[in-house]
Design a protein around this motif. Sequence first.
Motif, PDB file in Angstrom:
ATOM      1  N   THR A 226     -26.358 -73.408-114.781  1.00 47.58           N
ATOM      2  CA  THR A 226     -25.446 -72.543-114.025  1.00 47.58           C
ATOM      3  C   THR A 226     -24.140 -72.281-114.752  1.00 47.58           C
ATOM      4  N   LEU A 288     -29.089 -75.699-108.554  1.00 50.60           N
ATOM      5  CA  LEU A 288     -28.240 -75.711-107.358  1.00 50.60           C
ATOM      6  C   LEU A 288     -26.788 -75.588-107.806  1.00 50.60           C
ATOM      7  N   SER A 289     -26.084 -74.601-107.298  1.00 56.31           N
ATOM      8  CA  SER A 289     -24.706 -74.363-107.719  1.00 56.31           C
ATOM      9  C   SER A 289     -23.761 -74.514-106.533  1.00 56.31           C
ATOM     10  N   ASP A 291     -22.006 -72.268-105.247  1.00 58.94           N
ATOM     11  CA  ASP A 291     -22.088 -71.089-104.384  1.00 58.94           C
ATOM     12  C   ASP A 291     -23.445 -70.960-103.696  1.00 58.94           C
ATOM     13  N   SER A 292     -24.313 -71.938-103.892  1.00 57.15           N
ATOM     14  CA  SER A 292     -25.643 -71.869-103.291  1.00 57.15           C
ATOM     15  C   SER A 292     -25.566 -72.025-101.773  1.00 57.15           C
ATOM     16  N   ASN A 293     -26.644 -71.639-101.121  1.00 53.08           N
ATOM     17  CA  ASN A 293     -26.886 -71.987 -99.717  1.00 53.08           C
ATOM     18  C   ASN A 293     -28.386 -72.048 -99.536  1.00 53.08           C
ATOM     19  N   GLY A 306     -23.151 -75.613-100.604  1.00 58.39           N
ATOM     20  CA  GLY A 306     -23.506 -75.540-102.001  1.00 58.39           C
ATOM     21  C   GLY A 306     -23.366 -76.915-102.630  1.00 58.39           C
ATOM     22  N   ASP A 346     -28.417 -82.739-105.621  1.00 58.02           N
ATOM     23  CA  ASP A 346     -29.752 -82.709-106.213  1.00 58.02           C
ATOM     24  C   ASP A 346     -29.998 -84.017-106.959  1.00 58.02           C
ATOM     25  N   THR A 367     -33.544 -73.263-108.055  1.00 54.68           N
ATOM     26  CA  THR A 367     -32.292 -72.772-107.476  1.00 54.68           C
ATOM     27  C   THR A 367     -31.800 -73.617-106.311  1.00 54.68           C
ATOM     28  N   LEU A 368     -32.689 -74.346-105.655  1.00 50.29           N
ATOM     29  CA  LEU A 368     -32.265 -75.236-104.577  1.00 50.29           C
ATOM     30  C   LEU A 368     -32.439 -76.699-104.966  1.00 50.29           C
ATOM     31  N   THR A 372     -33.358 -82.363-103.185  1.00 52.17           N
ATOM     32  CA  THR A 372     -31.999 -82.157-102.702  1.00 52.17           C
ATOM     33  C   THR A 372     -31.854 -82.714-101.292  1.00 52.17           C
TER      34      THR A 372
END
Length: 839
Positions: A226, A288-289, A291-293, A306, A346, A367-368, A372
Amino acid sequence: MKKIFLTSTTALCMAAMPAHAQVAEQQAAESVSTDEADQNDGLNVIVVTAQRRQESVQDVPIAISAFDSAELERRGVSSALDIAQYVPNFVGLNNTGLGSANAYFIRGIGNSESIATFDPPIGTYVDDIYISRQNANNLSLFDVQRVEVLRGPQGTLFGRNTTGGAVNLYMKEPGNEFAGYIEAGYGSFERYMARASVDIPLADSFAVKVSGYYQDDEGYAKNTTTGERVNENDGWGVRLGLRGELSDTARWTGSYMHINTQAMNLLNFACDPANPTDCDGRFVTTGLSRDSNFGGRLSGEKDGYGLGNDTNMDFVSSNLELGSGEDVSVNIITGYVYTSQEYALDFADGRALPSLSSPVPAVRGYTLGGFTVANEGKFSQFTQEIKVNASLGDGLVDLVGGVFYFEEDNYTDFADIFSIPTQPFPPFSTVPGGFPLVLADRTLRNTTKAYAGYMQGDLNITDQLTLTAGIRYTDETKKFSVSDNRASCNDGTVEATCVSNVNLFAQNGTAIPRETSTKIWTPRFAINYQLDNDTLFFASATRGFKSGGWNARGTTPSELLPFGPEKAWSYEAGVKSELLDNRLRVNLTAYYLDVTDLQTPSSFNRLDGSVAFITRNFADYVNKGIELEINAAPVDGLNLFASVGYQDDKYKIDRNAPLFDAFGVSSVASQQAACQAQLAAGLVPGGGAGEATNCGAGIVAADGGLAEPIRTPDFSFAFGGSYKADLGGDLTLIPSINVSWRGDSEVGTNNQSIYTGSITSSSGTVFPSNPYDGDFIVGSFSEAHWIVNSNITLKSYDGWSISAECSNCLDQEAVATSLAQYTYLNAPRTFLIKGRFEF
């Protein structure tokens, strides 16, 4: 979670201090043990309250390591976690993921689980206020007066959850004069820090202390997926301390603090997994960043989280002391702590978990995340204690006793997400970066109420000989409730897979209880003989217990099994001595620790690749060892120290236990027999379905023997020193160096590691790695390692100072813990330059 809260905050709390007449004595002792120590031709005099009354540390018949503010400064200690380097047979580490949470292991007793249905076996106290939650105990030592580490059970005077010992922090009170300091610094990874404190006497009998701190850094690990930096240690805090001398026989101290912290301890690597030739730094590859959701997959506020960890704490304490002369005093000690915690972390670095088939899983950047956990928690606790100290018969008998009440109410809303590779068919093909499976999404509520009464008496038979006996009775009740948040479990029906109260049955059909009660007596006996003013011999026998709970990490109803209390007896004998006209201090302790029903958390990979957690009273436990601590001041200005710890421990199991317990869980003896049969058949541990699945699980190791207990290196030692050099012109230069070493140890309950070298199963499967030997790839094994810290300070008598310090100066990479065979490293080398002005 952030080196945290109680961080400067901690400093905030101000409770449990002595009676008015005793205060002058304590303050005089403290002045000797700090700035004036170098002028007094000898070692610091440290006054402690390990027996709930003030005594010199050398007069206490307990294995205790005590550090005053001067010693903490010399050793560069800035957080509670740093203390562990200098105490024999004490291992401290951040919990996986959470930089705000410390897991302590003393003489092999510890627990790295921070969910609210687990209690730590090492009690943390701030000014006599018990801190129940392990997710907020990495206290930043800000305005600290002293730290006491009590080794071994402390079940009589400190109570529940001290089978391994206690870490007690005592903060500085508001002073009698207007004074304070300001401090600012800059360091590695763009770290900025500032601290300030001021004492304000408002009247002859009333004073306040106002303190605050701020710290911010960019994080020591780079996420090459990321582009973000992670594992930062950010936070701020304010505190208000109050002190009122109400009369000659009445005294009150109180405090309030608020602390906010953000800190992570994400899985990271010394070489970039996406580019293994790049080994310049620490690296993370999760997708996972910040700004993630979770895109509506989870319920409640946590769906919008996030990557990160955000914790807030409010701490209130009050200590009213009423004293009638020097013979009797009464302390009314009240504490309230409220903590909220929000995180999404994560634990698998955006990819699969290690296995023999794939010991170094390919970077996926899901991405997730790979595995997690999203968590929203709210925890409140209230404590009330009334403590009485008395001296009777012209000093013949010294008594301390009291009553204690504890109430806790916890709320945890959390979910587990496990990502799998995208498949070439709907709906999996529509999800970029892996398909996230929601293993569980549930809300947990649990409460605790505990009542206790205690009494300890010292019979001073002669000026030299003292006999001690004490007893504590505890009556504790815990309740537990869980509800599934998923829509399919809240549409008027509750499927059997829903993690809800109505489905709480073990695999054998036995109902899982949602309430437990413990009533227990925890006595203490000791004898100490003062050979002369400089030498004390002592022996003791002490009992302690740790509360039971529930395996709330489970993702299916049948996994939420209860576990019972663990109970410990500790037998100690030792000598404390001061030699060479108070220039040499030598303390030696030998112990034998016998634990019944040891609580042992364990994790393993399911056949589908996801993580399973189980905690059981797997076995009993025995640890015997020796601890040596040496402090010396051979010449004025030079302070030296050394400590050595040796321990020899093992699990003990009942070879005649039933094959299964009341909840259908296999006994360790039957599991071990099944493992050995699988090995004899040529099957491979950790190889998955059809292989030796009973090996490398729980406390049965891959080779079929019982696992080695975790975080108990046979030998550990620390040494170092500082020298105060007078440069003239009102300047002094103070260099110091502190070194610690720990031998080989295991950090995963099942001792499961993965090594180079292929292995072939009798099933015909060839695995590219093996669970026995070769070059270490990943897993539970922690190799012996050195940690070196140092600092140098230029100080002026005008009040200003400049210092430079480094932590882990040699940038030693050491395995601190593991989860599902992934290995968590310690923090890398850091530097800090700071200036300070005292007024």
